[in-house]
Design a protein around this motif. Structure first.
Motif, PDB file in Angstrom:
ATOM      1  N   MET A 182      -1.358   4.609  11.928  1.00 28.16           N
ATOM      2  CA  MET A 182      -0.870   4.393  12.977  1.00 28.16           C
ATOM      3  C   MET A 182       0.970   4.247  13.265  1.00 28.16           C
ATOM      4  N   HIS A 183       1.382   3.867  12.502  1.00 30.68           N
ATOM      5  CA  HIS A 183       2.914   3.844  13.211  1.00 30.68           C
ATOM      6  C   HIS A 183       3.179   5.163  12.028  1.00 30.68           C
ATOM      7  N   GLU A 184       2.691   5.696  11.121  1.00 29.55           N
ATOM      8  CA  GLU A 184       2.790   6.877  10.646  1.00 29.55           C
ATOM      9  C   GLU A 184       2.844   8.273  11.612  1.00 29.55           C
ATOM     10  N   VAL A 185       1.742   8.317  12.452  1.00 27.76           N
ATOM     11  CA  VAL A 185       1.177   9.085  13.238  1.00 27.76           C
ATOM     12  C   VAL A 185       2.151   9.372  14.910  1.00 27.76           C
ATOM     13  N   PHE A 186       2.602   7.692  14.468  1.00 31.99           N
ATOM     14  CA  PHE A 186       3.965   8.022  16.073  1.00 31.99           C
ATOM     15  C   PHE A 186       4.562   8.286  15.605  1.00 31.99           C
ATOM     16  N   LEU A 187       5.642   8.857  14.295  1.00 30.52           N
ATOM     17  CA  LEU A 187       6.592   9.370  14.223  1.00 30.52           C
ATOM     18  C   LEU A 187       6.421  10.536  14.177  1.00 30.52           C
ATOM     19  N   GLN A 188       5.668  10.968  13.235  1.00 29.88           N
ATOM     20  CA  GLN A 188       5.285  12.507  13.196  1.00 29.88           C
ATOM     21  C   GLN A 188       5.173  12.947  14.464  1.00 29.88           C
ATOM     22  N   HIS A 189       4.165  12.460  15.204  1.00 24.88           N
ATOM     23  CA  HIS A 189       4.168  12.858  17.003  1.00 24.88           C
ATOM     24  C   HIS A 189       5.626  13.235  17.602  1.00 24.88           C
ATOM     25  N   LEU A 190       6.686  12.103  17.126  1.00 29.59           N
ATOM     26  CA  LEU A 190       8.021  12.517  17.728  1.00 29.59           C
ATOM     27  C   LEU A 190       8.354  13.640  17.149  1.00 29.59           C
ATOM     28  N   ALA A 191       8.608  13.138  16.178  1.00 25.52           N
ATOM     29  CA  ALA A 191       9.331  14.664  14.968  1.00 25.52           C
ATOM     30  C   ALA A 191       8.261  16.205  15.461  1.00 25.52           C
ATOM     31  N   ALA A 192       7.419  16.621  15.687  1.00 24.92           N
ATOM     32  CA  ALA A 192       6.766  17.495  16.028  1.00 24.92           C
ATOM     33  C   ALA A 192       7.133  17.497  17.690  1.00 24.92           C
ATOM     34  N   HIS A 193       7.560  16.942  18.576  1.00 22.97           N
ATOM     35  CA  HIS A 193       8.155  17.290  19.632  1.00 22.97           C
ATOM     36  C   HIS A 193       9.166  17.809  19.720  1.00 22.97           C
ATOM     37  N   PRO A 194       9.214  19.010  20.298  1.00 22.47           N
ATOM     38  CA  PRO A 194      10.980  20.055  20.662  1.00 22.47           C
ATOM     39  C   PRO A 194      11.562  18.966  21.016  1.00 22.47           C
ATOM     40  N   VAL A 195      11.434  18.353  22.135  1.00 26.72           N
ATOM     41  CA  VAL A 195      12.398  17.839  23.182  1.00 26.72           C
ATOM     42  C   VAL A 195      12.584  16.638  22.172  1.00 26.72           C
ATOM     43  N   LEU A 196      11.574  15.592  21.696  1.00 31.14           N
ATOM     44  CA  LEU A 196      11.565  14.479  21.295  1.00 31.14           C
ATOM     45  C   LEU A 196      12.799  13.730  20.228  1.00 31.14           C
ATOM     46  N   ARG A 197      12.018  15.188  19.450  1.00 32.06           N
ATOM     47  CA  ARG A 197      12.941  15.125  18.588  1.00 32.06           C
ATOM     48  C   ARG A 197      14.113  14.916  18.351  1.00 32.06           C
ATOM     49  N   ARG A 198      15.279  15.112  19.360  1.00 31.60           N
ATOM     50  CA  ARG A 198      15.791  15.048  19.394  1.00 31.60           C
ATOM     51  C   ARG A 198      16.787  13.785  19.516  1.00 31.60           C
ATOM     52  N   VAL A 211       0.935  -0.791   0.010  1.00 27.94           N
ATOM     53  CA  VAL A 211       0.178   0.340  -0.062  1.00 27.94           C
ATOM     54  C   VAL A 211       0.605   1.507   0.087  1.00 27.94           C
ATOM     55  N   SER A 212       0.643   1.934  -0.688  1.00 32.00           N
ATOM     56  CA  SER A 212       1.530   3.612  -1.096  1.00 32.00           C
ATOM     57  C   SER A 212       0.519   4.160  -0.842  1.00 32.00           C
ATOM     58  N   GLY A 213       1.513   5.779  -0.611  1.00 31.59           N
ATOM     59  CA  GLY A 213       0.364   6.934  -0.859  1.00 31.59           C
ATOM     60  C   GLY A 213       0.545   7.496   0.745  1.00 31.59           C
ATOM     61  N   PRO A 214      -0.431   8.936   0.828  1.00 29.75           N
ATOM     62  CA  PRO A 214       0.025   9.268   1.880  1.00 29.75           C
ATOM     63  C   PRO A 214      -0.971   8.840   2.320  1.00 29.75           C
ATOM     64  N   ASN A 215      -0.545   8.406   3.715  1.00 33.17           N
ATOM     65  CA  ASN A 215      -1.270   8.317   4.589  1.00 33.17           C
ATOM     66  C   ASN A 215      -1.358   9.619   5.956  1.00 33.17           C
ATOM     67  N   GLY A 216      -0.588  10.057   5.673  1.00 28.99           N
ATOM     68  CA  GLY A 216      -0.167  11.563   6.608  1.00 28.99           C
ATOM     69  C   GLY A 216      -1.273  12.140   6.649  1.00 28.99           C
ATOM     70  N   GLU A 217      -2.598  12.247   6.170  1.00 35.21           N
ATOM     71  CA  GLU A 217      -3.603  12.825   6.241  1.00 35.21           C
ATOM     72  C   GLU A 217      -4.569  13.072   7.881  1.00 35.21           C
ATOM     73  N   GLU A 218      -4.772  11.193   7.268  1.00 33.45           N
ATOM     74  CA  GLU A 218      -5.890  10.999   8.170  1.00 33.45           C
ATOM     75  C   GLU A 218      -5.069  10.643   9.327  1.00 33.45           C
ATOM     76  N   GLY A 219      -3.467  10.122   9.607  1.00 33.38           N
ATOM     77  CA  GLY A 219      -2.437  10.332  10.868  1.00 33.38           C
ATOM     78  C   GLY A 219      -2.599  11.339  11.812  1.00 33.38           C
ATOM     79  N   ARG A 220      -2.015  12.807  10.816  1.00 36.56           N
ATOM     80  CA  ARG A 220      -2.057  14.055  11.016  1.00 36.56           C
ATOM     81  C   ARG A 220      -3.520  14.034  11.952  1.00 36.56           C
TER      82      ARG A 220
END
Lengths: 398, 519
Positions: free
Chosen positions: A143-159, A12-21
């Motif tokens: 769900m997996h994508e949201v997890f990563l994106q959440h981490l990436a968005a957090h100022p502390v965790l992303r580092r 399955v490919s394609g942007p799943n970002g929409e739903e996750g975000r």
């Protein structure tokens, strides 16, 4: 896209970002963008292709691509939650295990040549089940994508260093899945935790001096339970909807074969019903599931704070005792200072996190509820139109 | 002839009655003796014989005169035309009537015609087929409603009484609108009478609703819960459909028993319908005997049409049964969905309560309300699924059983004919032997017996052809009705689905601003 019943190579490919975000309500920051661009399901493993685009200095390249499995995500989550540095942060909940079992079983049973179904019925059931499979697949990727994106968005965790490794290391992470001992250990730890909570607050008579946290604690406890329950009920509704949609299939086939050609139009409602069911699922059920886990994570945060508070209290008592005996006052003092600092840091961070959590939650619910309502209206209008057209044809033949 | 060619719509309904009247008149004038036997006798097959013979020798010349007679009556435009005027002679249609109704002559001869408008007997001029088509075409102008179920009595002797209301402009009824109270066994009694009279000559008599000891006991005991009200409602609807189907049948509509059922305030209690009565057990034994007989009769089907139809009905039966079980599963699942939605609504409401953000809290409670309304919708839809769809299927499955029964009767008829032929042969052989043995007195008896059996063979053949013809017509009618019925039901069902969707749209559109208001 055909999904063979034996569950081999699917993608399955394609942007799943929409739903996750939408669920996590994250602000995308161009300096670090993570997405799952592709996913392949092999037998019982799912391989996700994680792509990163970053302008941050410590990445070797501006664009990265690695393949990760579910266990890697779990590992990443655990490193965060076990890291004391992040004690004051709500750790984004780990994505749930990909579960294609029921769907795969159903497809298998269908494929095993159930002779009571006519060819038409078989084709339609297959279509339904494949649609279901696909929906589950998309959901797990989201769900997996949201997890990563959440981490990436957090100022502390992303580092976090482990995060970089996860995103960049192009070899297999070879994360050993938890063996039984560790799993059991984790299980017991959870039990201890809840018991501990009770102990700390009840028996030890720790008084929560801060109103904010008192309020949050009561709120979160209740909320978590309720959202769990709602999630369960939403799941049941979804399942009932699905079985209803499946029921319509043999009926519409039978009606069309009853020899009256006007009736074949009845086939369309089942497809519509099925689609409504899976869309509703994505909106409502996922929303509740996510916040069930997220509120659990918030509860964990509070628990950690409580622990810190307990440590602080104990350190106070130790200091008092030391002062009384006039022995080892200095180290006791130092320790107490440390505990106090930690507690205060934690508290401040927790306050921020919880406030963020609240606003995240509110906007996520808002967005999802609006989308749910719009989707329901859209589907109802579409099926209403379809039914009316069918009626015109039927009545016209009279 | 200044006769009206365009009869008012009631005219079509009128003409079968008059044709039937012809038969009645014939029966009356010719074979009074045979008619003394009760209509429910097992051998009314003998009656048609007399009929046919009369018809074929019918006074053709009289027909034309009568036409003029009729027109005179017409011209006078009298309100009341009485058919039992003494100068009236048997009125014959151009062709011998295929639809023979062995009915009690007494009641048939005295229908009162209190029609509001002059109905047109001028259709004598038309051909038989045209008349048939018109009969099958439109409104029969009789409407039946079954309503107001009322519990009468107490305990195990209690029963439900239903009000049967008839609205009609057909002249064969005494009034235009009337109602009576009937109980379930009355309906069964009616069906039993009609079945005995018409089934064996090939008419597809609509089957009555099924008995249910469990359901009825609950009602008798006085359990006032939803399942017993549902049961009563189900039964009421079934009884209504049964009556409506029965009156749609042009031949059955003429039947005096049916008229009595609809009209007379007092009806003799039909005790033979009880399952455990003597008659009930006799019925069961007969059914078993029939089943055995069916297996032993091997008919040489010379008519491909019948073979084809037999197969067709087998297939249809299977399809309908499958569909029926599917629809029942659907009903079950929809009820489940409704229950789950209700649970979800409650849960969402609780969630809304625990949410501390006011706007979100309100939105969640609104969501809960919407879901509750949707649950209601689902419940109503379940009723639609059930009543509209599932019951129709059940009715047709039983109807097909009646069709099969009729086909079986045809087989039996054939068997009888064959048996008569065999007996005739034997009698001829016996006669030949007697000829040789030269016994003059026995010879005469043998010759008489041969004559008797020759007639029986002829009769058997005619019966068989008759029943075949009737069945063909009936099956044609059945098919048309079936297609019409199914189409109507499906249209109704789809309309209910559309309504549900429209309601859903309303609910969600009302919810949308609430969701948007979350700040």
């Amino acid at each position: 896209m055909g999904i063979p019943a034996n569950g081999s190579e699917d993608s399955v490919s394609g942007p799943n970002g929409e739903e996750g975000r939408g669920i996590a309500e994250l602000v995308t920051d161009p300096s670090l963008q993570v997405e799952i661009s592709d996913a392949v399901s092999e037998r019982d493993k799912v391989k996700f292709t994680v792509q990163t685009k970053s302008s941050l200095p410590h990445f070797t390249r501006p664009a990265l691509s690695v393949v990760r499995q579910h266990e890697d995500f779990v590992w990443l989550h655990d490193t965060f939650s076990e890291n004391d540095e992040y004690a004051g942060i709500i750790i984004p909940p780990a994505p749930p295990r990909p579960d294609f079992e029921t769907s795969r079983e159903k497809l298998q049973r269908l494929g095993e040549g159930n002779s009571t179904l006519t060819r038409e019925e078989f084709a339609k059931m297959k279509q339904e089940l494949e649609g279901e499979y696909l929906a589950i697949f998309k959901k797990t990727v989201a769900m997996h994508e949201v997890f990563l994106q959440h981490l990436a968005a957090h100022p502390v965790l992303r580092r976090d260093h482990n995060f970089y490794v996860f995103l960049e290391y192009d070899q297999d992470l070879s994360v050993r899945g938890k063996n039984r001992k560790e799993l059991l250990g984790g299980f017991f730890r959870n039990m201890v935790k809840s018991a501990d909570e009770v102990l700390i607050t009840g028996v030890l008579g720790l008084k929560e001096v801060d109103e904010f946290f008192e309020h949050e604690r009561t709120f979160l406890l209740e909320y978590n339970t309720r959202v769990r329950d709602t999630c369960l009920k939403a799941d049941r509704v979804m399942r009932a909807h699905k079985s209803l949609a499946e029921d319509y299939i043999p009926i519409s086939v039978a009606l069309s074969s009853l020899g009256t050609q006007e009736v074949c139009q009845l086939q369309t409602p089942p497809e519509l019903l099925g689609r409504v069911a899976s869309d509703e699922d994505l909106k409502l059920s996922d929303l509740f599931k996510y916040y069930m886990r997220d509120s659990q994570a918030a509860k964990d945060l509070l628990y950690r704070r409580l622990q810190a508070l307990a440590d602080y209290e104990n350190a106070n008592k130790a200091l008092d005792r030391a002062r009384l005996r006039n022995k080892e006052v200095k180290p006791a003092e130092a320790h107490q200072q440390l505990c106090c600092q930690r507690f205060e840091q934690l508290s401040a961070s927790a306050k921020q996190e919880l406030t963020d959590f609240k606003s995240r939650r509110i906007s996520a619910f808002r967005k999802n509820l609006i989308e749910l309502a719009e989707l329901e209206v859209k589907h109802a209008k579409a099926s209403s139109l379809l039914l009316q057209n069918t009626l015109i044809v039927l009545k016209g033949d009279a | 002839m200044a006769a009206e060619r365009e009869p008012p719509p009631l005219g079509e309904a009128r003409q079968p009655e008059l044709e039937e009247l012809e038969d009645g008149e014939d029966l009356f004038t010719s074979t009074v003796s045979t008619l003394e036997s009760s209509p429910s006798s097992p051998e009314p097959a003998s009656l048609p014989t007399e009929d046919i013979s009369i018809n074929s020798n019918g006074p053709k010349p009289a027909e034309i005169i009568l036409d003029d007679d009729r027109e005179d009556l017409f011209a006078e435009a009298t309100e009341e035309v009485s058919l039992d005027s003494p100068e009236r002679e048997p009125i014959l249609s151009p062709d011998p009537t295929p639809a023979i109704t062995p009915v009690t002559p007494t009641t048939l001869v005295t229908p009162r015609m209190e029609s509001k408008s002059i109905t047109a007997p001028v259709i004598f001029d038309r051909s038989r087929e045209e008349i048939e088509e018109e009969a099958n075409g439109d409104v029969f102008d009789i409407e039946i409603n079954v309503s107001d179920p009322e519990k009468v009595g107490d305990g195990m002797n209690a029963y439900m009484a239903y009000r049967v209301t008839t609205k009609t402009s057909l002249s064969m009824f005494h009034k235009n609108e009337f109602s009576v109270k009937r109980r379930f066994s009355d309906f069964l009694g009616l069906h039993s009478k009609l079945a005995t009279k018409y089934l064996h000559v090939g008419y597809i008599v609509p089957p009555a609703p099924e008995k249910s000891i469990v359901g009825m006991t609950k009602v008798k005991v006085g359990k006032e819960d939803s399942s017993s009200t549902e049961f009563v409602e189900k039964r009421r609807a079934a009884l209504e459909r049964y009556l409506q189907r029965t009156v749609k049948h042009p031949t059955l509509l003429q039947d005096p028993d049916l008229r009595q059922f609809l009209e007379s305030s007092e009806l003799p209690r039909a005790v033979n319908t009880q399952a455990l009565s003597g008659a009930g057990i006799l019925r069961m034994v007969n059914k078993a005997a029939d089943a055995v007989n069916k297996m032993t009769i091997k008919m040489n089907e010379s008519d491909a049409w019948f073979e084809e139809k037999q197969q067709q009905f087998e297939n249809l039966d299977q399809q309908l049964r499958k569909l029926h079980s599917n629809v029942e599963a659907l009903v079950c699942h929809r009820k489940e969905l409704s229950a789950n939605t209700a649970a979800f609504a409650k849960s969402a409401a609780m969630l809304g309560n625990s949410e501390d953000h006011t706007a979100l809290s309100r939105a969640l409670s609104q969501l809960a309300e919407v879901e509750e309304k949707i649950d209601q919708l689902h419940q109503e839809q379940a009723f639609a699924d059930f009543y509209v769809f599932s019951e129709l299927l059940g009715d047709y499955i039983r109807l097909i059983a009646a069709v099969k029964g009729v086909l079986d009767h045809r087989m039996k008829c054939w068997q009888k004919w064959q048996d008569a032929q065999v007996t005739l042969q034997k009698k001829r052989e016996a006669e030949a032997k007697l000829q040789l043995a030269n016994k003059p007195d026995k010879l005469q008896q043998a010759k008489d017996e041969i004559k008797e059996w020759e007639t029986k063979v002829q009769q058997g053949e005619r019966d068989f052809e008759q029943i075949s013809k009737t069945i063909r017509k009936e099956v044609g009618r059945f098919e048309k009705e079936r297609v019409k019925d199914f189409k109507t039901v499906i249209i109704k069902y789809l309309e209910s689905l559309v309504q549900t969707q429209q309601q859903l749209i309303k609910y969600w559109e009302a919810f949308l601003p609430e969701a948007k208001a979350i700040a």
